[in-house]
Design an enzyme around this catalytic site. Sequence first.
Site: not given
Ligand code: GAR
Length: 218
Positions: A96, A110, A112, A146
């Site tokens: 973003l 968020n 992560h 960031e």
């Molecule tokens: C999750 O593991 C989340 O932590 C990650 O995407 C996955 C979504 O899973 N997010 C990132 O990597 C953001 N940088 P989901 O669609 O089953 O909730």
Amino acid sequence: MTAPIKLVVLISGNGSNLQAIIDEIECGRLNAHIACVISNRADAAGLQRAAKANIKTKVVDHQLFESREDFDQALMQSIDQEKPELVVLAGFMRILSDPFVEHYLGRMINIHPSLLPNYQGLNTHQRVLDAGESEHGATVHYVIPELDSGPVILQARVPVLADDDALTLADRVHQVEHKIFPESIRRIAAGEVTFSHGVVYYNQQPISYAQQQFNMLP
Ligand code: GAR
């Protein structure tokens, strides 16, 4: 009981974290209302989860915009139409722009899949395995310009087992994500967690490392 906190949830894929939030709301443990689920991909499975729970959905397809700024502008308009109190990035896989992030500073979180500040970016599970780590996890944080660096609300640890591959490890991380994400929203909704000038407060005090650790909390 206070009014439910109004959420907009952004997704790009499967939406298992969205599902965990929906489930906690439906069983009465999370006092929240999802005004809308927005995906940047029309084929995101999470859109079906939202529809099944009678939640409004929108698609803002990033491929239809010439620049990141144009996409972010359209996304911002779609979000702001709903007047959310909190924007929840639940597997939203777009970087973003700074103006977008600053517009939602202190009201966008968020999740992560790593123990931030370790393993920012993509492919965290394989990178953790390649590095021979014994521990991995997930982090919920406020979003700042960031990438993957915002102040932490909650973090949960899982062990890395000898026979893990990226899929088994991702599955274990998902289990804890589904706990700490709804719990983070609950704390914000209850006013236990707040954000001011780049700092997270827990019950009016700057949050301590111990309070950020899910397993150590009361
Ligand atoms: C999750 O593991 C989340 O932590 C990650 O995407 C996955 C979504 O899973 N997010 C990132 O990597 C953001 N940088 P989901 O669609 O089953 O909730």
